[in-house]
Structures are given as structure tokens and as C-alpha cells.
Enzyme design. Structure first.
Site, short mmCIF file in Angstrom:
data_model
loop_
_atom_site.label_atom_id
_atom_site.label_comp_id
_atom_site.label_asym_id
_atom_site.label_seq_id
_atom_site.Cartn_x
_atom_site.Cartn_y
_atom_site.Cartn_z
N HIS A 33 4.35 -13.89 -47.01
CA HIS A 33 5.81 -13.86 -47.04
C HIS A 33 6.43 -14.71 -45.94
O HIS A 33 7.65 -14.80 -45.83
CB HIS A 33 6.32 -12.42 -46.94
CG HIS A 33 5.97 -11.61 -48.14
ND1 HIS A 33 4.81 -10.87 -48.22
CD2 HIS A 33 6.60 -11.42 -49.33
CE1 HIS A 33 4.75 -10.27 -49.39
NE2 HIS A 33 5.82 -10.57 -50.07
N HIS A 35 -4.40 -3.31 -55.78
CA HIS A 35 -3.74 -3.93 -54.63
C HIS A 35 -2.50 -3.14 -54.27
O HIS A 35 -1.75 -2.69 -55.15
CB HIS A 35 -3.34 -5.38 -54.96
CG HIS A 35 -2.47 -5.99 -53.90
ND1 HIS A 35 -2.94 -6.26 -52.63
CD2 HIS A 35 -1.16 -6.36 -53.91
CE1 HIS A 35 -1.96 -6.77 -51.91
NE2 HIS A 35 -0.87 -6.83 -52.65
N TRP A 87 9.23 -0.27 -60.78
CA TRP A 87 9.98 -1.52 -60.70
C TRP A 87 10.74 -1.81 -61.98
O TRP A 87 11.13 -2.95 -62.24
CB TRP A 87 9.03 -2.66 -60.34
CG TRP A 87 8.49 -2.50 -58.95
CD1 TRP A 87 8.80 -1.51 -58.05
CD2 TRP A 87 7.56 -3.35 -58.28
NE1 TRP A 87 8.12 -1.69 -56.88
CE2 TRP A 87 7.35 -2.81 -56.98
CE3 TRP A 87 6.88 -4.51 -58.64
CZ2 TRP A 87 6.49 -3.40 -56.06
CZ3 TRP A 87 6.03 -5.09 -57.72
CH2 TRP A 87 5.84 -4.55 -56.44
#
Length: 771
Positions: free
Chosen positions: A712, A659, A579
Site C-alpha cells: 500500500h 489470506h 464487502w
């Protein structure tokens, strides 16, 4: 010479995230659909103007989306899932957002919720979301069944073409190809093969191409990036007949591939009955000469010579050395472009006045890449701007030689790394016994993934601190109060394992990068992740090391407020790597190892401070897989080792969590198990626990928390809905190894919906315990 320039797509979110803020105002009911559409129209016009001003021969139309380009195609092709039961008096945009965000039902207090306990789960939950190939962009997954029908059902693309033409632009329309569209989708009926839908999909594409032809569009870019994958034989065989049919319309098709070499699909791509072929010259430079030889002389060859995935200034001299022989082979005819859509890069360097001039000279964002295309075109034509070329050469040379990049102490530490640095002291069963004795948790322990709502108060305090308007001590006190607030709310809800809420963090990668050597940060270097969600990736330009502890003080403060276990929250080395925009002067594996050692230092400091649970998030480990399976083993070997090095410097009674979210993990389960985290939490609610099936079949050995709450979407699942998901999970995973948690962090949600959903989550866990 006949040299043309174009792009495959442009960042749609706007120079200052105008689309993001307009979307969020619309979702809050503050602006109308008409106002949102007006913002989109303004942004499109602005972006087309930039392309024209840069001298591009075509502006690209069809790359704009209010949420996601795949969702655009779901509407365009008339295959909105029947399960939504849309009232077709709804506007197309409201249906579009319902697919993306799920259906909100409201009680009299204005709180969104799911059906009541005991009622069937709503069929109006949002479409699944997953990563676009190996990027950090997320797309909405089309759903296919034997009942799926296609039709030319949305005028948005043809309307946007008309907009661009009215502004005087020469238009190249852009579409996702029919085979890639089907490939990206998901069968919702057991035993059904979505490829069987191709015969009824192709006439809709033909009708669309005919509409574009009638509008005066001469070129249509059709993206088929799956040609860079290991395709089953039936899918490969479908290409020639599909494009023979589409070619009958008589519009020029530029078939676009990117992200991967073509390999065994090279000759197939070159012989398809299309007018041109775009190939990725950054990911597959070794194939360019072969493509130039194989592609018939009458077809256009478009070379992706500018990196559409990274932010480094192009070495124009090296690019010209590649292009000149290709230009000769093609008889002086060549199209130049970025390797892929510029969606994956920030908008412009212009506002980055805070960067050191040397560092800024190394970079090129989307707008600057347009200028690089113009420089390459002029240089190939013998009209090069010598001053601009000299500036480019200076920036490239500066980065290669800069002392900012190389730190001898980092290289020395890598050389001294022990061969056993990636191993825990004991096997998982022994660690599990010690951890259960230490923490005394109930069955189905409840926790969250890390972040809690980033309220306007938190954001305002951080902005004031960054502007120098709030003293460091006052900012720290404000964040400590926010942490106390998050801890008290979790205790009131009855969660078993708490987190500090991450009030002090702007982003899960940026926060750590700001405290590590070797990173630089921009002011407005935003990139769209999904919908209105944008991230500002750090730039890793040099060797990475940790000068000081990054999270220990905040976590220790949070632990002092409760007797319950407090998880330390860290981002893993592969996610920080994936990222970020990463240096390209050394292997990514070496950069990952540098980051891993920095995170290892933090893990050990947390343990020494008394923190017994430490979560190292790695949502991007699947995303980093090479698109070709033949390269997977090499990547997974160094990626999982980097995680283990980060995690393995602690004792057996310290519980390591990780995660992962929004990706298909079942094909790399042995490697996920090899990461040897004590507890893994994964996203499973949107797939209705389908993703968990593979973990059960594999007999995943460690503990696992399948998400029962899709964060989300604004909808609040009921207790009954979560119990149903946990019962499904218990059928494939030993209940003693199950945790109960949301799919992901709660940063983007509001406190009202968060507390309502977590209250249901806690109650669901209690019901599963029989209490």
C-alpha cells in the site's frame, strides 16, 4: 414541534470519484497542491449545498479528508510521529501524505526504494492502517509514546468552517472525540498506557472548541463510538471528567455514538455534561426508549433512524412508528439523522439508469437518504408528502414480496447439507506431508497474494468490452495475453508458486458477485476504502447460487504456461458478505452459508481441473466481529464454518491457502486456527512483524506467510529489510512452516516497482535458505 435534521458525515470522494482522480494525479506529480486543494474546496461546497437543498438544519463540516479523518486529527492535534523527522518547511499536506504513504526515495531511474541492504529499516514507513470498527473503511493508526506532545497545529478545520459560513450555511462542526482518538491509537513504547496522555490532550480540544465558538459555531458533534465497546474501567471513568472540562468552553456538544448498543454505558452517556446525544437507532433500536427516559429533558436527543451502513430504502412507516413515541417522551423535541456517517454508502442513485426499475425502487444511497430525512421530518410535523410516502411504501413492499429474492432450490440445498461438510478428510500433519511430497517446494517458498498490476491497457480493454466496443473473443484473447505476461514475469523473477495475476477481474468481490445469482451491481456505486482506493460493493438482494464455473478456464490457462504450481484465486464467503451491501430480511449467517456453497462448487471444479493449490481470501473475517465480545462466539462459529464448508470438499494433497490483512488477529487466533487452512498469509510489514508475535505464542499449527512488503506504499523495501523481517518471523514461527510473500495483492502498484520489490523478496528468501 421542534424537529431538526442533520447528518454525521457525507461521502467525500465525489459523485464520480473526483477526489480519487485528483489525489492520484497529485501523487504522480501532474497537479499541484493548490490544484488538489481547489478540488477539495469544490467538493465540499457541492456536498454542503446538497445538504442545504435537502432541508437539513445544519451542514456538517469536518468530515472531509484528503486521505483519512483520523490522519486529519493527527495533524490537527499536533501529534505527527517524531520518527518521520519532518522538515517543518514541508507543507502540512506533504507531511500528511508522507504519514499515509511512507517516504519515497528515488534512484536515478526514478524508481522508489528503501535503504540499501544492511542499512537500518527506514523510520519513514507509513503509519499502520486498520479497519474503522466493523466497517471496510481503513484508518491510519496514531502512534503514542511518553514523548508524544499535543498542540493546536492545523488550521484546516477552522478554515473549512469559514468556507461553509461564507456560503451561507448553518454549520455543525464534527470531531473525533479525545477518548476515541486515543483508543484508536497504538503505544509505541512497551509498558506505556496511552490513556495517560488524556490530561495534556484535553486542553487542546478545549482550545479548538473555543476557536469554533469564536467563529460562531453553535453545535460541535464529537464522535465517541467507543462508548459502544466493552471498555476497561479506567476508560469509562475518564468520560465524565473529560466532558466536564470540555463543556466549560460553552459551545453546544452533540456527543455521537454509533455502530453498537451502549449497554452498560447507556446511563453514562446520558448523564455526561453535554448538550445532546446521538444514538444509533439501527444497531440499537431496543435502547431508544431507555435513552429517551434516561436523557435529561433539557438535552437534545438525536436518533439515527436512517441506516448509514446499508443501501435499502427506509421503511418510513416503521420509522415513524418508532419516532412518534420518542417525540412524545421528549416533549416534541427531536433531532433526526442517519445512524452514522454516510461515508459508508454510495453517493447517489441518479446515474443508475441500467438497473431494473423494480430493483432500483428498493434502494437509497447517500443523497436519497437526505431526502428520506426530510420526509420523516415533514411527516412527524404533520406535513408529509403523500405521494413520496406512497412511492417509498411501494418500494419496501416490492422487495418483501419479489420472486427475484427467493429461490427454492437454494433453500433445499441448505437443508440437505451434510453435518461433516465442513471437515477435511485428514488432520493437517498428514495433509502437510502429502502436499510437500506433491509440490517439492524449497524452504521459505516464495509467492504473491494474487493480483498483479492493473495497467491502463487492462483497464481500457475491460472498459471497451463492457461498452460493447470489444467482442467477447477479442477481450478473452487480450486477457489471456495479460495472464501469460504475468506468468512469464513471475518465472523470470524466480518465484516458487505463481498466480495468474487476475487481469480479468475488476475487484475481488465484484468479479464473483457478477457471476452469482442474487447479486446486483451499480455503475457508480463507489465507496471509499482508504485514501484514493474505492470499491463498488455488490448488492446481495436474494438467494445466492453459482450458475457456472467462474475462474477455472483462466486458472487452467495460466497453469498450462508453467511447470510451477499455480494457485487458484477465490474470495471467501465472509469477505464477499462483508464487502457487499447485504439483504436484511434473513440472518447474515444464512446468506454466508449460501455463498460458501457457491465457492465450494468452484473449489471442487478447480481441483478436478488439476489445480493443486487454491487460495480462498478472507481478509474481512476479523472485520465482521460484533463490537461486543459477548457476541463474538456466535459470529465466529458460523463464519469459520462457512469458510470450512467452502474449503473442505477437496482431497488431502490439495493445498488450501487463505489470506488476511490490515486487522488485529491475535484475539481470535483459536478461531483462525479452526479454519484449518493449510497456509495463511497475513499483513505484518507495517507493524514490523508485531502481529506475528501472537501467532508464535499461540503456536499456530499450520503454515504461515507473514508479509514482508507493504504494497500500500510506493516505497520498495530492500533485500536486507526483508531478511530482517524474516529473521524476526523465524524467531517465533518454525522456519519450516514459513512462506515469503507481500502483504497483499499488487493490483494498485506499477510493474516497475513490483518487479524491483519482488526481486528483493526472492533474494531475501534465498539468503534465508543460506544460498
Amino acid at each position: 414541534m421542534n424537529i431538526h435534521t442533520h447528518i454525521l458525515g457525507f461521502p467525500r470522494i465525489g459523485a464520480e470519484r473526483e477526489l480519487k482522480f485528483a489525489l492520484e494525479r497529485h501523487w504522480r506529480g501532474e497537479v499541484s497542491e493548490a490544484a488538489l486543494e481547489a478540488t477539495g474546496k469544490q467538493l465540499r461546497a457541492r456536498h454542503w449545498a446538497l445538504q442545504k437543498e435537502a432541508g437539513l438544519d445544519y451542514v456538517t463540516v469536518g468530515d472531509f479528508a484528503f486521505y483519512d479523518q483520523v490522519a486529519n486529527h493527527i495533524q490537527l492535534l499536533g501529534c505527527e510521529p517524531a520518527r518521520f523527522g519532518f522538515d517543518h518547511q514541508q507543507s502540512p499536506l506533504s507531511r500528511y501524505f508522507q504519514m499515509a504513504r511512507g517516504e519515497e526515495q528515488h534512484d536515478h531511474a526514478g524508481c522508489s526504494h528503501a535503504p540499501a541492504d544492511g542499512a537500518p529499516a527506514s523510520s519513514h514507513y507509513a503509519l499502520e492502517m486498520t479497519k474503522w470498527f466493523d466497517t471496510n473503511y481503513h484508518y491510519l493508526v496514531p502512534e503514542f509514546s511518553p514523548q508524544t506532545q499535543f498542540s493546536l497545529a492545523c488550521e484546516r478545520l477552522v478554515d473549512e468552517v469559514a468556507e461553509a459560513q461564507a456560503l451561507g450555511h448553518q454549520v455543525k462542526a464534527a470531531l473525533i472525540g479525545p477518548l476515541t482518538f486515543l483508543w484508536l491509537g497504538k503505544e509505541k513504547t512497551a509498558g506505556f498506557d496511552r490513556l495517560t496522555l488524556l490530561d495534556q490532550l484535553l486542553p487542546v480540544y478545549s482550545a479548538l472548541l473555543d476557536r469554533l465558538k469564536q467563529q460562531g459555531v453553535h453545535w460541535v458533534q464529537i464522535d465517541e463510538p467507543i462508548l459502544g465497546l466493552d471498555l476497561p474501567g479506567a476508560w469509562r471513568s475518564a468520560f465524565e471528567s473529560s466532558y466536564w472540562q470540555l463543556n466549560q468552553v460553552g459551545v453546544n456538544i452533540l456527543l455521537a455514538t454509533y455502530f453498537s448498543p451502549l449497554e452498560e454505558n447507556l446511563s453514562l452517556a446520558c448523564r455526561l455534561p453535554v448538550a445532546g446525544l446521538h444514538v444509533d437507532g439501527i444497531r440499537a433500536p431496543h435502547e431508544l426508549s431507555g435513552v429517551a427516559d434516561w436523557l435529561p429533558a433539557h438535552k437534545v436527543l438525536s436518533i439515527g433512524i436512517i441506516d448509514g451502513r446499508n443501501i435499502w430504502r427506509t421503511d418510513l412507516d416503521a420509522a415513524l412508528d418508532v419516532l412518534r413515541p420518542l417525540l412524545d417522551k421528549r416533549g416534541g423535541k427531536l433531532w433526526l439523522a442517519p445512524s452514522c456517517s454516510l461515508l459508508h454508502t454510495p453517493f447517489t442513485l441518479a446515474p443508475e439508469t441500467g438497473l431494473a426499475p423494480e430493483l432500483k425502487s428498493w434502494l437509497a444511497f447517500a443523497t436519497e437518504k437526505l431526502a428520506e430525512l426530510a420526509l420523516l421530518k415533514d411527516a412527524l410535523a404533520g406535513n408529509g408528502d403523500s405521494t413520496a410516502l406512497a412511492v417509498s411504501r411501494l418500494g419496501v413492499a416490492s422487495r418483501r414480496a419479489s420472486v427475484r429474492v427467493h429461490r427454492p432450490q437454494v433453500a433445499q440445498r441448505l437443508q440437505q447439507l451434510s453435518p461433516t461438510a465442513d471437515r477435511r478428510d485428514s488432520s493437517f500433519p498428514l495433509r502437510q506431508a502429502l502436499q510437500r511430497t506433491r509440490f517439492q517446494l524449497p524452504d521459505f517458498p516464495t509467492t504473491t497474494i494474487g493480483s498483479f498490476p492493473q495497467t491502463s491497457t487492462i483497464r481500457a480493454a475491460r472498459a471497451s468490452f463492457k461498452r460493447g466496443e470489444l467482442a467477447a473473443a477479442d477481450y478473452e484473447q487480450a486477457m489471456r495475453e495479460e495472464i501469460a505476461h504475468a506468468v512469464s514475469r513471475q518465472q523470470a523473477l524466480g518465484l516458487d508458486v505463481l498466480v495468474h495475476g487476475e487481469a480479468e477481474r475488476n475487484d475481488m468481490v465484484e468479479y464473483f458477485g457478477e457471476q452469482l445469482d442474487g447479486f446486483l451491481f451499480t455503475r457508480l456505486g463507489w465507496v471509499q476504502s482508504y485514501g484514493s482506493r474505492c470499491v463498488k460493493p455488490p448488492v446481495i438482494y436474494g438467494d445466492v447460487q453459482r450458475p457456472a464455473a467462474m475462474t477455472v478456464a483462466w486458472t487452467v490457462h495460466a497453469q498450462s504456461l508453467t511447470d510451477k504450481p499455480m494457485k487458484g484465486m477465490l474470495t471467501g464467503p465472509i469477505t464477499i458478505l462483508q464487502w457487499s451491501f447485504v439483504r436484511d430480511d434473513q440472518p447474515r449467517s444464512r446468506t454466508a452459508l449460501q455463498i460458501a456453497l457457491a465457492i465450494r462448487d468452484e473449489v471442487q471444479d478447480l481441483e478436478a481441473a488439476g489445480i493443486g493449490m487454491i487460495q480462498i481470501d478472507e481478509p474481512a473475517i476479523r472485520e465482521g466481529l460484533p463490537l461486543r465480545r459477548g457476541q463474538w462466539d456466535g459470529y465466529l462459529e458460523w463464519a469459520t464454518r462457512a469458510f470450512r464448508i467452502a474449503a473442505s470438499g477437496v482431497g488431502d494433497s490439495t493445498q488450501i491457502h487463505t489470506h488476511m490483512c490490515y486487522a488485529e488477529f491475535n484475539d481470535i487466533l483459536p478461531q483462525i486456527a479452526a479454519m484449518d487452512a493449510d497456509v495463511i498469509t497475513i499483513e505484518t510489514s507495517r507493524s514490523d512483524m508485531e502481529l506475528l508475535t501472537g501467532f508464535g505464542q499461540f503456536q499456530y499449527p499450520n503454515e504461515i506467510g507473514p508479509g514482508v512488503y507493504d504494497i500500500h506504499s510506493p516505497r520498495i523495501p530492500s533485500t536486507g529489510e526483508m531478511v530482517r523481517l524474516l529473521q524476526k518471523a523465524s524467531a517465533v514461527i518454525p522456519p519450516a512452516n514459513l512462506w515469503v510473500n507481500p502483504d497483499c495483492g499488487l493490483k494498485t502498484r506499477g510493474w516497475k516497482e513490483t518487479e524491483a520489490a519482488l526481486a528483493n523478496l526472492v533474494q531475501a528468501a534465498r539468503q534465508m535458505r543460506g544460498g
